[in-house]
Design an enzyme around this catalytic site. Structure first.
Site, mmCIF file in Angstrom:
data_model
loop_
_atom_site.group_PDB
_atom_site.id
_atom_site.type_symbol
_atom_site.label_atom_id
_atom_site.label_comp_id
_atom_site.label_asym_id
_atom_site.label_seq_id
_atom_site.Cartn_x
_atom_site.Cartn_y
_atom_site.Cartn_z
ATOM 1 C CG HIS A 172 28.908 43.110 39.746
ATOM 2 N ND1 HIS A 172 27.992 43.895 38.721
ATOM 3 C CD2 HIS A 172 30.018 43.108 39.298
ATOM 4 C CE1 HIS A 172 28.670 44.244 37.807
ATOM 5 N NE2 HIS A 172 30.095 43.938 38.056
ATOM 6 C CB ALA B 268 43.252 51.069 35.593
ATOM 7 N N GLY B 269 39.703 50.566 36.397
ATOM 8 C CA GLY B 269 38.811 49.821 37.270
ATOM 9 C C GLY B 269 39.339 50.076 38.887
ATOM 10 C CG LEU B 270 43.042 50.474 39.910
ATOM 11 C CD1 LEU B 270 44.471 50.753 39.668
ATOM 12 C CD2 LEU B 270 42.797 49.185 40.648
ATOM 13 C CB SER B 271 37.561 53.507 42.470
ATOM 14 O OG SER B 271 36.404 52.469 42.304
ATOM 15 C CD GLU C 81 30.811 56.791 39.290
ATOM 16 O OE1 GLU C 81 31.163 57.641 40.042
ATOM 17 O OE2 GLU C 81 30.831 56.102 38.170
ATOM 18 C CG ASP D 170 33.787 51.589 43.179
ATOM 19 O OD1 ASP D 170 33.967 50.657 43.638
ATOM 20 O OD2 ASP D 170 33.345 51.852 42.149
HETATM 21 C C1 GLA Z 1 31.753 49.216 40.177
HETATM 22 C C2 GLA Z 1 30.877 50.004 40.816
HETATM 23 C C3 GLA Z 1 30.795 49.427 42.226
HETATM 24 C C4 GLA Z 1 30.600 47.850 42.147
HETATM 25 C C5 GLA Z 1 31.567 47.263 41.571
HETATM 26 C C6 GLA Z 1 31.479 45.752 41.027
HETATM 27 O O1 GLA Z 1 33.249 49.444 40.756
HETATM 28 O O2 GLA Z 1 31.193 51.289 40.771
HETATM 29 O O3 GLA Z 1 29.620 50.081 42.783
HETATM 30 O O4 GLA Z 1 29.191 47.439 41.901
HETATM 31 O O5 GLA Z 1 31.679 47.717 40.124
HETATM 32 O O6 GLA Z 1 31.582 45.024 42.363
#
Ligand code: GLA
Length: 390
Positions: free
Chosen positions: A43, A132-135, A169, A181
């Site tokens: 963040h 999964a938070g892996l973009s 996005e 990301d």
């Molecule tokens: C997500 C957002 C990023 C970043 C992270 C937290 O992955 O896409 O831009 O803010 O959360 O670090």
């Protein structure tokens, strides 16, 4: 290298076949972009701070062919994902729904940047787990951005393409995320993390040296789904803006540890803790990059742990499953562990000595099972190169 090239060729062949099966023609090219894990710096990106993510060996691949008209046709190998068709001349962001918002958003943002995009046919496949938070979203945006940039001869640089993905996005998908990301996906290099200053967007590769140090990076996907388009992520972003305003700075990046006692006197307790996370996290990113250079990855475990505590207690973006994953990995061989990404679910990472990887994995699975939680996915990732044409 040979291995990677031949894997790339096989993948390009398979996707070319799927494209031809769906559209009855040949693609003009095949492009691939990776997902990421964030080693540290959470963040901080939208606070103009520091991040240290790396691209992983899980990617999204697109086969694309330009068309003579302005029609866009999108199809994928995902079960249940319906093909989508629209016209670039009449497209508006409110028409975008589901996965097609990512490629549509990239085309839309390229046009807004003054690049004329032809109609195109696109087929996508991916082994980045979704949610999964892996973009997985950045991987898709970056693969499409690079493909369309090549096809149009726009010749945009990698940082500019990352920014096109971020804008897609923010403006079309509707998630108020930062630049981390897409930057990891575009700028990643093998065996390195990307040290990115989100204020001036300068970046450099930082060698991770995981294999040399006998470490693996395990991802623990808790299967708790997170949605950045709504809720907690936007609320945290708003808190950061509030904190910066109250403290009279343009962005929280402008504050250092010495400013925290003063901030504590001015801010309410919640906003203060949000600010403290950002300030201390920026410090941890800089220190991590420094230690990687001087001592290697065995020296950064405590920083990863401290980052997790800060997200759990100050920024309050962790959840019981992420804490369980981190604590269990730490108790079973990991030298450091933290949740990674936006939070409220998704994945944790753990740096684990190779010989302890099986033990850590089994302990995490057993820990979830003992609490009646759905089994997480636990797998190793490697720092990989960024987006490319196959
Ligand atoms: C997500 C957002 C990023 C970043 C992270 C937290 O992955 O896409 O831009 O803010 O959360 O670090």
């Amino acid at each position: 290298m040979t291995n990677m090239t031949s894997t790339g060729t096989a993948l390009a062949d398979a996707l070319t076949g799927a494209f031809a099966g769906h559209f009855g023609r040949h693609p003009d090219g095949v492009w691939q972009a990776p997902g990421r894990v964030n080693l540290i710096g959470e963040h901080t990106d939208y606070n103009e701070g520091l991040v240290l993510p790396f691209a992983i060996n899980r990617s999204t691949t697109v086969a694309v062919a330009a068309r003579a008209d302005r029609t866009v046709r999108l199809a994928s190998g995902f079960p249940g994902a319906e093909p989508v068709e629209f016209d670039l001349d009449t497209f508006t962001p409110d028409q975008a729904a589901g996965w097609s918002a990512y490629p549509a958003g990239v085309a839309w943002e390229l046009e807004r940047a003054g690049i004329t995009v032809p109609g195109f046919d696109l087929f996508v496949s991916s082994d980045v787990p979704v949610g999964a938070g892996l973009s997985s979203s950045a991987a898709l945006e970056c693969a499409v951005a690079l493909g369309l940039s090549d096809l149009t001869g726009a010749g945009l640089g990698r940082a500019d393409l990352a920014d096109i993905g971020r804008r897609a996005e923010n403006n079309v998908v509707g998630a108020p995320t930062g630049i981390m990301d897409q930057s990891a996906s575009m700028l990643g290099t093998k065996d390195c993390a990307v040290y990115l200053d989100c204020r001036d967007l300068s970046s450099r590769p930082v060698p991770l040296g995981l294999a040399e140090a006998g470490l693996v990076c395990l991802v623990i996907d808790t299967k708790v789904s997170h949605a950045h388009a709504s809720g907690g992520y936007a609320a945290r972003r708003a808190s950061c803006v509030r904190g910066a305003r109250a403290l009279g700075v343009g962005a929280l990046r402008d504050l250092g540890a010495a400013d925290l006692p003063g901030a504590e006197r001015i801010l309410d307790w919640e906003t203060f803790r949000r600010v403290r996370h950002i300030v201390t996290e920026n410090g941890r990113v800089a220190r991590t990059a420094e230690l990687l250079g001087t001592h290697g990855p065995l020296a950064i475990g405590e920083l990863l742990d401290a980052s997790h505590r800060s997200m759990r207690d100050d920024f309050e973006i962790s959840c019981p499953e992420l804490n369980l994953a981190v604590d269990t990995a730490r108790a079973n061989g990991a030298i450091g562990a933290r949740m990674t990404g936006g939070g409220f679910g998704g994945s944790a990472i753990a740096l684990v000595p190779v010989d302890d990887a099986d033990r850590a994995r089994s302990a995490v699975l057993a820990g979830f099972d003992a609490r009646g939680l759905p089994a997480p996915d636990v797998f190793a990732v490697l720092p990989a190169e960024g987006a490319r044409r196959l």
